[in-house]
Design a protein around this motif. Structure first.
Motif, PDB file in Angstrom:
ATOM      1  N   GLU A  20       0.833  -1.210   0.000  1.00 43.01           N
ATOM      2  CA  GLU A  20       0.000   0.000   0.000  1.00 43.01           C
ATOM      3  C   GLU A  20       0.866   1.259   0.000  1.00 43.01           C
ATOM      4  O   GLU A  20       0.568   2.240  -0.688  1.00 43.01           O
ATOM      5  CB  GLU A  20      -0.917  -0.013   1.223  1.00 43.01           C
ATOM      6  CG  GLU A  20      -1.961  -1.115   1.190  1.00 43.01           C
ATOM      7  CD  GLU A  20      -2.736  -1.214   2.490  1.00 43.01           C
ATOM      8  OE1 GLU A  20      -2.343  -0.504   3.454  1.00 43.01           O
ATOM      9  OE2 GLU A  20      -3.727  -1.983   2.565  1.00 43.01           O
ATOM     10  N   GLY A  21       1.960   1.236   0.786  1.00 42.47           N
ATOM     11  CA  GLY A  21       2.847   2.399   0.855  1.00 42.47           C
ATOM     12  C   GLY A  21       3.536   2.690  -0.464  1.00 42.47           C
ATOM     13  O   GLY A  21       3.675   3.854  -0.876  1.00 42.47           O
ATOM     14  N   GLU A  23       2.429   1.860  -3.446  1.00 40.79           N
ATOM     15  CA  GLU A  23       1.398   2.368  -4.367  1.00 40.79           C
ATOM     16  C   GLU A  23       1.116   3.841  -4.106  1.00 40.79           C
ATOM     17  O   GLU A  23       0.990   4.652  -5.044  1.00 40.79           O
ATOM     18  CB  GLU A  23       0.127   1.528  -4.196  1.00 40.79           C
ATOM     19  CG  GLU A  23      -0.977   1.904  -5.175  1.00 40.79           C
ATOM     20  CD  GLU A  23      -2.202   1.028  -5.003  1.00 40.79           C
ATOM     21  OE1 GLU A  23      -3.219   1.302  -5.672  1.00 40.79           O
ATOM     22  OE2 GLU A  23      -2.159   0.087  -4.191  1.00 40.79           O
ATOM     23  N   GLN A  24       1.016   4.214  -2.826  1.00 43.36           N
ATOM     24  CA  GLN A  24       0.793   5.616  -2.477  1.00 43.36           C
ATOM     25  C   GLN A  24       1.978   6.480  -2.896  1.00 43.36           C
ATOM     26  O   GLN A  24       1.806   7.605  -3.376  1.00 43.36           O
ATOM     27  CB  GLN A  24       0.564   5.726  -0.964  1.00 43.36           C
ATOM     28  CG  GLN A  24       0.212   7.116  -0.466  1.00 43.36           C
ATOM     29  CD  GLN A  24      -1.184   7.553  -0.872  1.00 43.36           C
ATOM     30  OE1 GLN A  24      -1.965   6.751  -1.370  1.00 43.36           O
ATOM     31  NE2 GLN A  24      -1.494   8.827  -0.697  1.00 43.36           N
ATOM     32  N   ASP A  27       1.834   7.181  -6.601  1.00 36.68           N
ATOM     33  CA  ASP A  27       0.789   8.155  -6.925  1.00 36.68           C
ATOM     34  C   ASP A  27       1.264   9.585  -6.645  1.00 36.68           C
ATOM     35  O   ASP A  27       1.087  10.490  -7.478  1.00 36.68           O
ATOM     36  CB  ASP A  27      -0.461   7.832  -6.099  1.00 36.68           C
ATOM     37  CG  ASP A  27      -1.629   8.734  -6.452  1.00 36.68           C
ATOM     38  OD1 ASP A  27      -1.876   8.923  -7.662  1.00 36.68           O
ATOM     39  OD2 ASP A  27      -2.284   9.257  -5.532  1.00 36.68           O
ATOM     40  N   ILE A  28       1.901   9.787  -5.465  1.00 37.71           N
ATOM     41  CA  ILE A  28       2.396  11.128  -5.129  1.00 37.71           C
ATOM     42  C   ILE A  28       3.552  11.513  -6.054  1.00 37.71           C
ATOM     43  O   ILE A  28       3.694  12.685  -6.440  1.00 37.71           O
ATOM     44  CB  ILE A  28       2.842  11.170  -3.657  1.00 37.71           C
ATOM     45  CG1 ILE A  28       1.659  10.858  -2.731  1.00 37.71           C
ATOM     46  CG2 ILE A  28       3.433  12.525  -3.299  1.00 37.71           C
ATOM     47  CD1 ILE A  28       2.041  10.716  -1.284  1.00 37.71           C
ATOM     48  N   TYR A  44       3.600  18.292  -2.473  1.00 37.24           N
ATOM     49  CA  TYR A  44       3.756  16.886  -2.836  1.00 37.24           C
ATOM     50  C   TYR A  44       5.088  16.319  -2.329  1.00 37.24           C
ATOM     51  O   TYR A  44       5.183  15.144  -1.977  1.00 37.24           O
ATOM     52  CB  TYR A  44       3.652  16.715  -4.355  1.00 37.24           C
ATOM     53  CG  TYR A  44       2.250  16.934  -4.882  1.00 37.24           C
ATOM     54  CD1 TYR A  44       1.141  16.428  -4.210  1.00 37.24           C
ATOM     55  CD2 TYR A  44       2.026  17.658  -6.055  1.00 37.24           C
ATOM     56  CE1 TYR A  44      -0.148  16.635  -4.688  1.00 37.24           C
ATOM     57  CE2 TYR A  44       0.744  17.861  -6.547  1.00 37.24           C
ATOM     58  CZ  TYR A  44      -0.343  17.354  -5.854  1.00 37.24           C
ATOM     59  OH  TYR A  44      -1.604  17.554  -6.329  1.00 37.24           O
ATOM     60  N   ASP A  47       4.485  15.401   1.238  1.00 38.04           N
ATOM     61  CA  ASP A  47       3.726  14.142   1.326  1.00 38.04           C
ATOM     62  C   ASP A  47       4.611  12.947   0.995  1.00 38.04           C
ATOM     63  O   ASP A  47       4.505  11.883   1.618  1.00 38.04           O
ATOM     64  CB  ASP A  47       2.530  14.180   0.368  1.00 38.04           C
ATOM     65  CG  ASP A  47       1.508  15.234   0.775  1.00 38.04           C
ATOM     66  OD1 ASP A  47       1.539  15.660   1.959  1.00 38.04           O
ATOM     67  OD2 ASP A  47       0.696  15.632  -0.078  1.00 38.04           O
ATOM     68  N   GLU A  51       5.586   9.513   3.314  1.00 38.84           N
ATOM     69  CA  GLU A  51       5.440   8.132   2.868  1.00 38.84           C
ATOM     70  C   GLU A  51       6.754   7.363   2.953  1.00 38.84           C
ATOM     71  O   GLU A  51       6.776   6.194   3.330  1.00 38.84           O
ATOM     72  CB  GLU A  51       4.899   8.103   1.422  1.00 38.84           C
ATOM     73  CG  GLU A  51       3.452   8.488   1.290  1.00 38.84           C
ATOM     74  CD  GLU A  51       2.531   7.590   2.099  1.00 38.84           C
ATOM     75  OE1 GLU A  51       2.765   6.372   2.136  1.00 38.84           O
ATOM     76  OE2 GLU A  51       1.589   8.120   2.705  1.00 38.84           O
TER      77      GLU A  51
END
Length: 475
Positions: A20-21, A23-24, A27-28, A44, A47, A51
């Motif tokens: 999940e991390g 993938e996040q 995206d960022i 960004y 963010d 992550e």
């Protein structure tokens, strides 16, 4: 089995968080490079940093599992660790790009042609620094595991598997520190342009192999990694740090040739005072100060250029009598030391001094001749008592107090995982794994033998304080 299932569940949850991390993070990452203005990019980037911090914490947990001997198949863990490290490298690129403003001197300098040799040197230096950081991180993890295992072995003595693991970790810590020392020396030589980049590239594969595989059971280390690198020009310490160093070891890298050597007879100093060695570059003497005593050890390093400052080196009090290193032990002294260490590992137990009580019949009664007149053979051994029922063992323990039979019954009960509570004077046994375990107590569901009602009972949520645990090692 319950512990293994619990551990596997934790691993599965951790790997799910990694997926999940990542993938996040992806995206960022895309949003950052598609951002229209500087404010959005800054947001960004913040963010992205959050992550990567989460992923780094997961990576630390994965590395702990990889180093553990309880997990056999570690391929999935290693793959996820490498996946996180790939995202860490991508984040470093983002940091470098955002820290270099487009119209700053550094930014304008990037537009110019970069010297290939300088670029290669910077890359190798960055690789050395990253490798040293990784080794230091692994050393911290090893030391943490050693501390944890040491606490466990104090509670449960004689656990050979944990002792072997501690020795293995100490050996890996020693090898890691050796590589850290060598790589730091090479990094300094690189900064001083006293080593070629090609020489460092030759050892890169071996060092990376050690970094990735040193914890594998079938790993074989190349002990000649640094043999082709000339490390003889590195500065040596003046004061010896290990036994066996001599005067020649200290001055073997001196740039001047001594013209004469004199020494005075040794004066035994007080072991409680501090010792210093003073070296004056403008004088021709090396002085040894210990408390109120002062002694000229060596008269030289041709005087050097005059300087006003003195260099002082502190020597531990244990080396006060022989500041240039202790004299090696003789064979007789080594033998005595070995005997002392052997005696230390076989120290007598307080119970060894207790007198063995012989069994005395309280109410002797004549028996008919066709009944057995003598006890069964080997009935005074723990093996015989282990074949008796648990209830019989409890009867012997509570009704034959102060006899050898009580001692053997207690030993047989301990072998069946029963533990005696000195406050309640009852025997307890775990019904399941405790829900809470600390250094002072454990809490859970227990089976205990109630000698007043003569039966086994179950107690839920019971707190067993270790201070009431009768844990003498019955020999």
């Amino acid at each position: 089995m319950a512990d293994k299932r619990k551990l596997q569940g934790e691993i599965d949850r951790c790997l799910k968080k990694v997926a999940e991390g990542v993938e996040q993070f992806e995206d960022i990452w895309k949003k950052l490079y598609n951002a229209a203005n500087a404010n959005q990019k800054e947001k960004y980037e913040s963010d992205l940093k959050k992550e990567i911090k989460k992923l780094q914490r997961l990576r630390d947990q994965i590395k702990t599992w990889v180093a553990s001997s309880e997990i056999k198949d570690k391929r999935q863990l290693v793959e996820n660790r490498k996946l996180i490290e790939t995202q860490m490298e991508r984040f470093k690129i983002v940091e470098r790009e955002t820290k270099t403003k487009a119209y700053s001197k550094e930014g304008l300098g990037l537009a110019q042609k970069v010297d290939p040799a300088q670029k290669e040197k910077e890359e190798v230096g960055q690789w050395l620094a990253n490798t040293i950081d990784t080794l230091n991180m692994q050393v911290d993890q090893f030391e943490s595991e050693v501390e944890s295992l040491s606490v466990q072995t104090k509670k449960k003595k004689g656990d050979k598997e944990k002792q072997d693991r501690i020795e293995e970790l100490k050996r890996m810590i020693e090898r890691h520190r050796y590589h850290i020392l060598m790589l730091e020396s090479i990094l300094r030589m690189l900064d001083n342009d006293s080593i070629q980049v090609d020489a460092i590239r030759k050892i890169k594969d071996d060092v990376e192999y050690y970094l990735d595989s040193s914890q594998d059971p079938d790993f074989e280390e190349n002990e000649f990694i640094y043999d082709d690198i000339d490390l003889e020009d590195l500065p040596q310490p003046i004061v010896p740090t290990s036994p066996g160093h001599t005067e020649d070891d200290i001055f073997q890298h001196s740039s001047s040739t001594p013209t004469s050597t004199t020494s005075s007879s040794p004066i035994p100093p007080s072991p409680a005072t501090c010792t210093t060695v003073s070296i004056s570059s403008s004088a021709t003497e090396l002085k040894f100060n210990h408390g109120k005593y002062q002694q000229v050890l060596i008269t030289l390093s041709t005087p050097a250029a005059p300087q006003s400052a003195l260099s002082e080196v502190s020597i531990p009090p244990s080396l006060g009598v022989c500041p240039l290193g202790p004299v090696p032990f003789s064979k007789e002294q080594l033998y005595q030391q070995a005997m002392q260490e052997s005696a230390w590992t076989h120290m007598p137990h307080p119970s060894d001094s207790e007198r063995i009580r012989q069994y005395l019949m309280r109410n002797p009664c004549p028996t008919l001749p066709f009944h057995q007149q003598m006890p069964p053979p080997h009935s005074d051994t723990v093996e015989f008592y282990q074949r008796l029922s648990t209830e019989t063992l409890f009867f012997i323990f509570y009704y034959l107090e102060g006899t050898k039979a009580q001692y053997l019954a207690a030993k047989a009960l301990k072998k069946q995982s029963w533990r005696f509570h000195t406050k309640y004077m009852m025997w307890f046994q775990r019904h399941e794994e405790p829900k809470t375990i600390t250094d002072e107590f454990e809490q859970g569901t227990y089976i205990y033998f109630d000698y007043e009602k003569w039966g086994q009972r179950k107690k839920e949520g019971f707190t067993f304080e270790y201070r009431y645990l009768e844990d003498r090692d019955l020999q």
